[in-house]
Scaffold this active site. Structure first.
Site, mmCIF file in Angstrom:
data_model
loop_
_atom_site.group_PDB
_atom_site.id
_atom_site.type_symbol
_atom_site.label_atom_id
_atom_site.label_comp_id
_atom_site.label_asym_id
_atom_site.label_seq_id
_atom_site.Cartn_x
_atom_site.Cartn_y
_atom_site.Cartn_z
ATOM 1 C CB SER A 1 5.697 104.389 81.153
ATOM 2 O OG SER A 1 4.609 103.530 80.932
ATOM 3 C CE LYS B 1 10.747 103.692 81.595
ATOM 4 N NZ LYS B 1 11.856 104.410 80.967
ATOM 5 C CE1 TYR C 1 9.937 100.086 80.794
ATOM 6 C CE2 TYR C 1 7.566 100.138 81.176
ATOM 7 C CZ TYR C 1 8.693 100.639 80.554
ATOM 8 O OH TYR C 1 8.571 101.716 79.703
HETATM 9 P P1 NAD Z 1 13.986 100.824 72.444
HETATM 10 O O1 NAD Z 1 14.382 99.555 73.096
HETATM 11 O O2 NAD Z 1 13.720 100.810 70.991
HETATM 12 O O3 NAD Z 1 15.071 101.952 72.751
HETATM 13 C C1 NAD Z 1 15.876 101.953 73.904
HETATM 14 C C2 NAD Z 1 17.301 102.163 73.460
HETATM 15 O O4 NAD Z 1 18.146 102.182 74.603
HETATM 16 C C3 NAD Z 1 17.820 101.066 72.540
HETATM 17 O O5 NAD Z 1 18.391 101.662 71.404
HETATM 18 C C4 NAD Z 1 18.853 100.334 73.382
HETATM 19 O O6 NAD Z 1 19.887 99.779 72.581
HETATM 20 C C5 NAD Z 1 19.321 101.432 74.305
HETATM 21 N N1 NAD Z 1 19.859 100.981 75.592
HETATM 22 C C6 NAD Z 1 19.336 100.063 76.432
HETATM 23 N N2 NAD Z 1 20.114 99.930 77.523
HETATM 24 C C7 NAD Z 1 21.133 100.803 77.376
HETATM 25 C C8 NAD Z 1 22.265 101.132 78.175
HETATM 26 N N3 NAD Z 1 22.511 100.524 79.339
HETATM 27 N N4 NAD Z 1 23.127 102.074 77.725
HETATM 28 C C9 NAD Z 1 22.906 102.695 76.532
HETATM 29 N N5 NAD Z 1 21.867 102.407 75.728
HETATM 30 C C10 NAD Z 1 20.994 101.482 76.144
HETATM 31 O O7 NAD Z 1 12.710 101.385 73.238
HETATM 32 P P2 NAD Z 1 11.729 102.593 72.890
HETATM 33 O O8 NAD Z 1 10.391 102.040 72.616
HETATM 34 O O9 NAD Z 1 12.360 103.505 71.912
HETATM 35 O O10 NAD Z 1 11.644 103.272 74.324
HETATM 36 C C11 NAD Z 1 12.465 104.361 74.693
HETATM 37 C C12 NAD Z 1 12.153 104.749 76.115
HETATM 38 O O11 NAD Z 1 10.765 105.065 76.242
HETATM 39 C C13 NAD Z 1 12.431 103.646 77.131
HETATM 40 O O12 NAD Z 1 12.966 104.232 78.299
HETATM 41 C C14 NAD Z 1 11.055 103.078 77.409
HETATM 42 O O13 NAD Z 1 10.964 102.511 78.682
HETATM 43 C C15 NAD Z 1 10.187 104.325 77.299
HETATM 44 N N6 NAD Z 1 8.787 104.021 76.981
HETATM 45 C C16 NAD Z 1 8.496 103.301 75.864
HETATM 46 C C17 NAD Z 1 7.169 102.975 75.577
HETATM 47 C C18 NAD Z 1 6.829 102.165 74.359
HETATM 48 O O14 NAD Z 1 5.701 101.664 74.289
HETATM 49 N N7 NAD Z 1 7.711 102.019 73.373
HETATM 50 C C19 NAD Z 1 6.137 103.391 76.445
HETATM 51 C C20 NAD Z 1 6.473 104.150 77.569
HETATM 52 C C21 NAD Z 1 7.810 104.458 77.829
HETATM 53 N N1 UFG Z 2 -2.207 92.610 72.970
HETATM 54 C C1 UFG Z 2 -2.774 91.490 72.408
HETATM 55 N N2 UFG Z 2 -1.971 90.654 71.706
HETATM 56 C C2 UFG Z 2 -0.633 90.871 71.545
HETATM 57 C C3 UFG Z 2 -0.059 92.028 72.135
HETATM 58 C C4 UFG Z 2 -0.879 92.875 72.847
HETATM 59 O O1 UFG Z 2 -3.969 91.250 72.538
HETATM 60 O O2 UFG Z 2 0.047 90.049 70.917
HETATM 61 C C5 UFG Z 2 -3.070 93.533 73.708
HETATM 62 C C6 UFG Z 2 -2.658 93.652 75.167
HETATM 63 O O3 UFG Z 2 -3.244 92.637 75.922
HETATM 64 C C7 UFG Z 2 -3.198 95.051 75.483
HETATM 65 C C8 UFG Z 2 -3.070 95.819 74.154
HETATM 66 O O4 UFG Z 2 -2.942 94.823 73.157
HETATM 67 O O5 UFG Z 2 -4.547 94.948 75.776
HETATM 68 C C9 UFG Z 2 -1.867 96.740 74.105
HETATM 69 O O6 UFG Z 2 -0.717 95.978 74.481
HETATM 70 P P1 UFG Z 2 0.777 96.504 74.274
HETATM 71 O O7 UFG Z 2 1.683 95.421 74.785
HETATM 72 O O8 UFG Z 2 0.959 96.961 72.873
HETATM 73 O O9 UFG Z 2 0.819 97.789 75.181
HETATM 74 P P2 UFG Z 2 0.618 97.934 76.759
HETATM 75 O O10 UFG Z 2 -0.480 98.917 76.934
HETATM 76 O O11 UFG Z 2 0.467 96.648 77.430
HETATM 77 O O12 UFG Z 2 2.043 98.475 77.208
HETATM 78 C C10 UFG Z 2 2.544 99.714 76.785
HETATM 79 C C11 UFG Z 2 4.076 99.711 76.803
HETATM 80 C C12 UFG Z 2 4.602 99.600 78.211
HETATM 81 C C13 UFG Z 2 3.958 100.607 79.121
HETATM 82 C C14 UFG Z 2 2.456 100.526 79.016
HETATM 83 C C15 UFG Z 2 1.791 101.590 79.825
HETATM 84 O O13 UFG Z 2 4.575 98.639 76.030
HETATM 85 O O14 UFG Z 2 5.973 99.900 78.171
HETATM 86 O O15 UFG Z 2 2.058 100.673 77.663
HETATM 87 O O16 UFG Z 2 2.222 102.825 79.371
HETATM 88 F F1 UFG Z 2 4.321 100.382 80.412
#
Ligand code: NAD
Ligand code: UFG
Length: 352
Positions: free
Chosen positions: A127, A156, A152
Site C-alpha cells: 500500500s 504492510k 494496518y
Molecule cells: P478485501 O477485504 O475485499 O479482500 C481481502 C480478502 O482476503 C477477502 O476476500 C477476505 O475474505 C480474505 N481474507 C482475509 N483474511 C483471510 C485469511 N486469514 N485467510 C484467507 N483469506 C482471508 O480487500 P481488498 O480491497 O480486495 O484488498 C486486497 C489486498 O490489497 C489487501 O491485502 C489490502 O490490504 C490490500 N490493499 C487494499 C487497498 C484498498 O484500498 N482496497 C489499498 C492498498 C492495499
Molecule cells: N473520506 C471522507 N468521507 C468518508 C470516507 C473518506 O471524507 O466517508 C475522505 C478521507 O478523509 C480521505 C479520502 O476521502 O481524505 C479517501 O479516503 P479513503 O478511506 O477512501 O482512502 P484512504 O486514502 O484513507 O485509504 C486508502 C486505503 C488504505 C491505504 C491508504 C493508503 O483504504 O488501505 O489508502 O494507501 F492504507
C-alpha cells in the site's frame, strides 16, 4: 495457455476477484484460497460466469499451515498473488493483534509453505501507506519506507521488510511488492464490485451508497487542508487497471530479486472533485456535510507511476469518468452488494 497455476489468496475479495477474472481471461489456471471473512462466494460464481472458465476455490485460512501444505501438494503452483488480509485502518487500531496475526503471521506462514513446496514467485499487495506521512509527493519507489501511524500500515511495512530479507537470504525468490494507491471502480459488466460490510470506510463506496439511497449524506472529513479546495487529495485508480497490473507483474517474476512498483495514475483528485464527478455521472445529488479531519489522514499524496510503465509496460488506462460510471453501474445493479443474489451451490468447492 500459460504454464502452472496461480494461487490467489483473498481471491474472493474486491481486488482479488477482479484480478482472478483477468487471470482467467489471460489463460491462467487459478486456485483461490479465501476464508470468506470479508467476501462472498457469489463473487467467484460471477467471475467464472463472465470468464466462461472455471477456477478451483478452497475455503481456507492463510494461517493454516496444514491447509497450505495440502494445497501446494495437490496443485502445481507457478506463482502466488497474495491479497488475503484485513484492511480497515480504524479497526486495526482497535484490534492490533488480529491485524498482525492475519497480515503478518498469515503472510509468513504462506511464505514458509511456499518455501517447503519449492514455489518462489510471489506478488504482494502492499500500500502507498508504507511511504509514511513525511514523504514528499509524488511518491517514488526509491524513497525508503516511512513511519506508520496505525497497525494496518505497520503490518504492510513489516511484511515488505520480511520479504526483502527473505529475498536477500535466498536467491531463488522473486518478489513483487505492489504499492496500491486508491483503487475504485468495478468490472464494466456491473456484476463485480466492492461490497463493504456495514458502514463503508472508504470514500467511493460511501458516495455510491448515498447515490443509491442507502445512506442519507456523506461526511467529508476536513475542509481545512492545504489543498486547492481544502479537502484531501488521493490518486484513484480503476480496479481493472490494478488487476491488470498484477498480470504484468507476473511477467517480471522470472527475474529473481525484489521488485517494487507503485500502481497509481499519477494524478491527485480531491474529495470534492470526486463528489462532483459522481453527481455529474450518476445524475443524482450527493448531499454532504463537513466534519473535522479523520485521524491519520494525510492531506495529499499520489504516485509517480513511471517505474511500472518502464519495467512492466503497465499504466492505468481508464479515466475518472469510467471509474465512476463503473462504480455507479455496480451499485445500481447490486444495491445490497452480493447479498442480493447468493448462490449456495458448493459444487467444485473444497474446504480445509
Ligand atoms: P478485501 O477485504 O475485499 O479482500 C481481502 C480478502 O482476503 C477477502 O476476500 C477476505 O475474505 C480474505 N481474507 C482475509 N483474511 C483471510 C485469511 N486469514 N485467510 C484467507 N483469506 C482471508 O480487500 P481488498 O480491497 O480486495 O484488498 C486486497 C489486498 O490489497 C489487501 O491485502 C489490502 O490490504 C490490500 N490493499 C487494499 C487497498 C484498498 O484500498 N482496497 C489499498 C492498498 C492495499
Ligand atoms: N473520506 C471522507 N468521507 C468518508 C470516507 C473518506 O471524507 O466517508 C475522505 C478521507 O478523509 C480521505 C479520502 O476521502 O481524505 C479517501 O479516503 P479513503 O478511506 O477512501 O482512502 P484512504 O486514502 O484513507 O485509504 C486508502 C486505503 C488504505 C491505504 C491508504 C493508503 O483504504 O488501505 O489508502 O494507501 F492504507
Amino acid at each position: 495457455m500459460q504454464q502452472g497455476k496461480i494461487l490467489v489468496t483473498g481471491g474472493a475479495g474486491y481486488i482479488g476477484s477482479h484480478t482472478t477474472l483477468v487471470l482467467l481471461e489471460a489463460g491462467y489456471e487459478v486456485v483461490v484460497l479465501d476464508n470468506l471473512v470479508n467476501a462472498s462466494q457469489e463473487a467467484l460464481r460471477r467471475v467464472q460466469d463472465i470468464a466462461g472458465r472455471s477456477l478451483t476455490f478452497i475455503e481456507g485460512d492463510i494461517r493454516n499451515r496444514a491447509c497450505l501444505d495440502q494445497l501446494f501438494d495437490e496443485h502445481d503452483i507457478h506463482a502466488v498473488i497474495h491479497f488475503a488480509g484485513l484492511k480497515a485502518v480504524g479497526e486495526s487500531v482497535a484490534r492490533p493483534l488480529a491485524y498482525y496475526d492475519t497480515n503478518v503471521n498469515g503472510s509468513l506462514t504462506l511464505c514458509q509453505a511456499m518455501q517447503q513446496a519449492g514455489v518462489f514467485r510471489f506478488v504482494f499487495s502492499s500500500s502507498a501507506t508504507v511511504y509514511g506521512p513525511d514523504a514528499p509527493v509524488p511518491y517514488r519507489e526509491t524513497m525508503s519506507r516511512g513511519r506508520t501511524s496505525n497497525p494496518y500500515g505497520t503490518s504492510k511495512s513489516m511484511v515488505e521488510q520480511s520479504l526483502e530479507d527473505l529475498v536477500h537470504s535466498d536467491g531463488r525468490w522473486s518478489v513483487a511488492l505492489l504499492r496500491y494507491f486508491n483503487p475504485i471502480g468495478a468490472h464494466p459488466s456491473g456484476r463485480l464490485g466492492e461490497d463493504p460490510q456495514g458502514i463503508p470506510n472508504n470514500l467511493l463506496p460511501f458516495i455510491a451508497q448515498v447515490a443509491v439511497g442507502r445512506r442519507q449524506m456523506l461526511t467529508v472529513f476536513g475542509n481545512d487542508y492545504a489543498t486547492e479546495d481544502g479537502t484531501c487529495v488521493r490518486d484513484y485508480l480503476h480496479v481493472m487497471d490494478l488487476a491488470e497490473g498484477h498480470v504484468s507483474a507476473l511477467g517480471r517474476l522470472p527475474l529473481p530479486g525484489i521488485h517494487v512498483y507503485n500502481l497509481g495514475t499519477g494524478q491527485g483528485l480531491s474529495v470534492l472533485q470526486m463528489v462532483e464527478a459522481f453527481e455529474r455521472i450518476s445524475e443524482r445529488p450527493i448531499p454532504y456535510q463537513f466534519a473535522p479531519r479523520r485521524k491519520g489522514d494525510l492531506a495529499a499524496f499520489w504516485a509517480d507511476p513511471h517505474k511500472a510503465e518502464q519495467e512492466l509496460g503497465w499504466q492505468a488506462r481508464r479515466g475518472l469518468d469510467e471509474m465512476i460510471a463503473d462504480t455507479w453501474r455496480w451499485q445500481r445493479q447490486n444495491p445490497r452488494g452480493y447479498c442480493s443474489e447468493i448462490n449456495t451451490t458448493t459444487q467444485g468447492i473444497s474446504q480445509c
